[in-house]
Design an enzyme around this catalytic site. Sequence first.
Site, PDB file in Angstrom:
ATOM      1  N   HIS A 210       0.683  -0.747  -0.219  1.00 11.68           N
ATOM      2  CA  HIS A 210       0.163   0.034   0.201  1.00 11.68           C
ATOM      3  C   HIS A 210       0.776   1.093  -0.054  1.00 11.68           C
ATOM      4  O   HIS A 210       1.503   1.468   1.087  1.00 11.68           O
ATOM      5  CB  HIS A 210      -1.251   0.221   1.546  1.00 11.68           C
ATOM      6  CG  HIS A 210      -1.961   1.043   1.638  1.00 11.68           C
ATOM      7  ND1 HIS A 210      -2.746   1.443   0.253  1.00 11.68           N
ATOM      8  CD2 HIS A 210      -2.064   2.524   2.288  1.00 11.68           C
ATOM      9  CE1 HIS A 210      -3.377   2.747   1.049  1.00 11.68           C
ATOM     10  NE2 HIS A 210      -2.548   3.322   1.792  1.00 11.68           N
ATOM     11  N   ASP A 212       1.105   5.658  -0.096  1.00 13.05           N
ATOM     12  CA  ASP A 212       0.525   6.487   0.028  1.00 13.05           C
ATOM     13  C   ASP A 212       1.168   7.720  -1.013  1.00 13.05           C
ATOM     14  O   ASP A 212       2.380   7.554  -0.639  1.00 13.05           O
ATOM     15  CB  ASP A 212       0.145   6.744   1.338  1.00 13.05           C
ATOM     16  CG  ASP A 212      -1.137   6.074   2.339  1.00 13.05           C
ATOM     17  OD1 ASP A 212      -1.930   5.916   1.844  1.00 13.05           O
ATOM     18  OD2 ASP A 212      -0.284   5.266   3.086  1.00 13.05           O
ATOM     19  N   ASP A 324      -7.534   1.324   1.795  1.00 15.62           N
ATOM     20  CA  ASP A 324      -7.318   2.075   3.261  1.00 15.62           C
ATOM     21  C   ASP A 324      -8.650   3.531   3.147  1.00 15.62           C
ATOM     22  O   ASP A 324      -8.522   4.737   4.347  1.00 15.62           O
ATOM     23  CB  ASP A 324      -6.392   3.043   3.231  1.00 15.62           C
ATOM     24  CG  ASP A 324      -5.142   3.587   4.091  1.00 15.62           C
ATOM     25  OD1 ASP A 324      -5.815   3.407   5.508  1.00 15.62           O
ATOM     26  OD2 ASP A 324      -4.565   3.984   4.096  1.00 15.62           O
ATOM     27  N   ASP A 461       1.360  -1.432   4.367  1.00 12.37           N
ATOM     28  CA  ASP A 461       2.022  -0.133   3.938  1.00 12.37           C
ATOM     29  C   ASP A 461       3.832   0.227   3.494  1.00 12.37           C
ATOM     30  O   ASP A 461       4.397   0.045   4.084  1.00 12.37           O
ATOM     31  CB  ASP A 461       1.862   1.347   4.650  1.00 12.37           C
ATOM     32  CG  ASP A 461       0.721   1.281   5.451  1.00 12.37           C
ATOM     33  OD1 ASP A 461      -0.403   0.825   4.712  1.00 12.37           O
ATOM     34  OD2 ASP A 461       0.789   2.105   5.976  1.00 12.37           O
ATOM     35  N   HIS A 604      -6.433   9.335  -0.235  1.00 14.90           N
ATOM     36  CA  HIS A 604      -7.363   9.451   0.947  1.00 14.90           C
ATOM     37  C   HIS A 604      -6.424  10.091   2.021  1.00 14.90           C
ATOM     38  O   HIS A 604      -7.165   9.891   3.174  1.00 14.90           O
ATOM     39  CB  HIS A 604      -7.916   7.730   0.914  1.00 14.90           C
ATOM     40  CG  HIS A 604      -6.345   6.874   1.474  1.00 14.90           C
ATOM     41  ND1 HIS A 604      -6.456   6.286   0.081  1.00 14.90           N
ATOM     42  CD2 HIS A 604      -6.113   6.754   2.079  1.00 14.90           C
ATOM     43  CE1 HIS A 604      -5.643   5.673   0.873  1.00 14.90           C
ATOM     44  NE2 HIS A 604      -4.929   5.516   1.790  1.00 14.90           N
TER      45      HIS A 604
END
Length: 1184
Positions: A210, A212, A324, A461, A604
């Site tokens: 994941h 971001d 998420d 993550d 997000h």
Amino acid sequence: MPRYRNSLDGWRSRVKKVSFIQYLFGVFVLINLLTLISYRGYIGTHRRGHLNLKTATRFMQSLDTLERKIKKIEEDTVRNHEVIKQIKETVRKLVKGDNTGLERLGEVVDVVHTQRLTDRPVATVVQGIAKDEERYSVMKFAVSEVEHEVCSLAEKPILTADIKMSQVFDENKFDDPDGGVWKQGWDIQYNVNQWNQNNKLQVFVVPHSHTDPGWLRTFEDYYKLQTRKIFENMVPKLEEDVRRKFIYAEISFFSLWWNEIDEAMRNRVKRLLSKGQLEIVTGGWVMTDEANAHYFAMIDQLIEGHQWLDGTLGVKPKSGWAIDPFGYSSTMAYLLKRSGFSNMLIQRVHYSIKKYLAQQRNMEFMWRQQWDRDGSTDILCHLMPFYSYDIPHTCGPDPAVCCQFDFRRLPGSSYKCPWKISPVAIHSLNVQERATTLLDQYRKKSQLYKTNVLFVPLGDDFRYDTPEEWDKQFNNYQKIFDYLNSRPELGVQTQFGTLTDYFTALYKSQGVADGVKPSTVSTLSGDFFTYADREDHYWSGYFTSRPFYKNLDRLMESHLRSAEVIFSLALSYARKVSSTTFPSVEFMTKLVEARRNLGLFQHHDGITGTAKDFVVVDYGQRLHGSLNDLKSVITECATYLMSDEKDKYRFKGAPFFNVDEIRESQDSLPKKMLLEVDAEFRPVLIYNSLAHKRSELVKLVVNRADVEVRDAADNVIHTQAEPFWVEKDQFSRDKFKIAFVADVAALGISQYRIRAVSYRSNPKHHVAAVTLMNCPSLEPSNIPPFDVKKSMESEEFHIENHLIKATFAKDTGLLKSVVKADGSVHTLNLTFVMYGVKNAKEKSGAYLFLPDGEAKPMIVSHPLIRIIRGPIVSEVHVLIQYVEHVVRLSSSPGSDGASVDIANTVDIRHLFNNEIALRINTNIDNQDRVFFTDLNGFQMQRRKMYDKLPLQANYYPMTSMAFLEDGKTRLSILTKQSLGVASLKKGQIEVMLDRRLNQDDNRGLGQGVLDNKKTPNRFRLLLETRKSPQTTNQAIGYPSLLSHISSFHLVHPLHMIPKNTKGPDMKLRRMFVPMSTPLPCEIHLVNLRTMQNRDDSPELKHVPRETAAIILHRLVHDCSFETHSLSCLPSNGKVIFKNMFKDLKLKNIHSTSLTLMHVHKELDPSSVIQLQPMEINTYRIALD
Ligand SMILES: [Zn+2]
């Protein structure tokens, strides 16, 4: 075309006031005359047989309408002789059988009807200056009756889903008993005999990382320091073993890497994709937030990702992956479905809802739109059952066990298991014990689902960034798989898989084709807000956190849309004349950058306001940079389109036109450009990005108080001068605001011209009357032409326009009530309230809202109040601590004249742990405390205030609007940006405006929210009266047509483009009207987006293609409300592409999937296209 009436200026200026007695006498005569027509006129004529039945009915209806209108006139307090004389005259003609007079009578009545509610003195009288001043009155739009077919859509029965989230909320107790190792669940038991070698549990372990695009680090830092390494290791490590798999989602990162790697590496990636070892899931630019993001931006970032994937890799994703985002919207399910997806996965759902669904094995469902009428929106959705998407919470119910199977946490690593039992490497001596321990977790997890196919994600993550991790995870798992698979008696088949591998196996196990609803799977409708991950920790804070950037986001969004549309038009015109000077590549570069920057912010942790301060600044700089770029694209394209000599257009040197406002930095408020005018006319272009005609109030800041403004037809129009406030009771000596109503065609540009004139010489120029209350200084500004009065008013005061009279409390200056033109009186008691922070271990932060009980009203006592009254616009400014609050009523014939406009500038930089909200108490009797909030500006979702839930759970995201209603009245609050909203008490609605929180809320961010700024927000309050009793399905709500259009007008204001005094001269057109048939009211042009090159290489990526995407949204509205103040016509969702554009020929047109990945079919441009209610359709068009 709409019926459009002129203000009959000349006629109106002759009007003189009459006494009340004379008025009563007039009405008396009128009613008697009407009675006379009814009996002698109509019946008599009919008996004589001169009228057939149809004409007679129409005649009777016209009379009825007239009578209703006249009744309204009776309610007014001032009448005049002239009008009645005219009415009498036409009535007399009618009696004589002259029916032509009927229309004239209608016109006369309409004009009177649109007159101000009460004939209070306007500016001219107050100021007592220009005696020749002409009266301004509002023109009136009337939309012909909405056809029943359109109306009935909102009332048609829907295809009810098996599980309705509203019902789940009603039934679920929302208790939180300790479930043992699965704290929020229960002790899962299973019967081992349910599996055997013929009926195996099929386990797909799906490695993922994941990433971001901005959170604790900026997007770029994450790329350089972490994400790039993931990609670099991914290729060789997947190549090592064909059984290894990996899924990846964020194209913002992936495309960055792609542009760095050589051809050989690219081919290796393509090979992995084609072999199915690597799968791109969702494939959006980011994993978008689903609470604050508007559907425009959600679609746009999907298109950006999908176009990149399709063009660069030939990859078309099939499965959605959203582990998420903090709560889920059914809008996303719809967008994925219409993009050609069959499956999706979600994770962050309220723990108690998860448990409720898991108890009935409904963790997989066909997610259905609540308005669906044929099941075509169904998409298979997998909901992850446990607390998180990390490895401890995904293999099974016991995190202490699952953590032992995260081999990144092997001893020696910096990653540890908080449950104190570390993983051990798998070898021949421990594999049996390890494999059966893990199998026990898999078996338990499988009990929550209906099939024998089990999904187990394996990641976290920024994982898989080192070669060691790839080796540790893949080698150890492979040993376990080999062990389990070699023992048929265990009845299990385990392997690495991608997300789509899992779904494909699931469909197969159920004996259905991919994408087809398995008979065991239930349908579900509704959404998954508001999310709580544990206890009373509701994630409703992020609906509002960093509102400054939520505002900037929406501003950038409307600019992007406007720029896309005008660029596509200008490019077509440039191609038509084979222009060599139109800078298509330069503009496309700016557009592509802007698309990607807006896309990035939909992440997000972007629009949610949940990133570190410096990351927020990075996002802000991107938005700010692109906002400036887009203003330049809009300005230049407007210049090009308005130019009479297109071959002389050049994009270099001083621009012909300026932008209307500038922002010095990413965190500053915009400043309006000063327009310097003199005796020469100075042009201002006004551009309307919406595909229907509009009239709207606009304001300019100029250096002269006395001006003349001419419209595109060279008519002098009514204008109003207002002071330009510098602070409190002081206004500028050399800056003034000029307000007027502008008319602009669909997607069109109108040239308005402004010049300075001598003092009070323009009879159509009005000076606003200014009254100050609670003036702090002895000497407030008082500069001619203004004559500032200090008020001694002891009673409440009010402002009004042709439709609304708003009353304010004198001690607070805040709105109290509203009287509408139909005479209805509504309580609208506006206050500001303040929440504190709960005194507990965990406190409110960027994500969480944990208030210390109910909000406390802010004490507002005798603040400075400015009352500005004028014939074109009236305003009340209230300057209280923390908020500069402006309420405006525009005397505009457009939608802005039909609602109360509220603008606040909030500044809570000096507060400690407080949140401020705007609250409105009404007398609306909303049963069961039901209210509606929108989901991503796309659809309305029914909400209910529950006492069984804490206050913070009753807060919901509001992207564009919310409403509450009873049998008679609906109050809608339309917002220009996303914010949190709640209706905590009957008849009450409140919107959170800003939050200042001094601590972290323990969700990984590691800081509070203390970077507050002076933050603007803007709302419209729309009070609508039901024409007929409520008959629609109460489970679904639809905005009225006026509400839809008002919302678009609020979010997409007209663009003002003033002439640059230093720019060169050029011949300009008066008007640019590109559409021969504007789109009907109920069809919204979501975008007209020129497609970028398939090749994303730096040399080619900004060469625009010859095709554009035209995206249309068919709105559904509740038509039990009156339709007025609109200048568009409904058409039952029908469009003919060929008739759309005036000068541009359509070469061809194809219907495609939402993000253009799949081409459906070629369409005949001259055929009638029928758009289905609620649907968003994309067409690929080539313009000649
Ligand atoms: Zn994330």
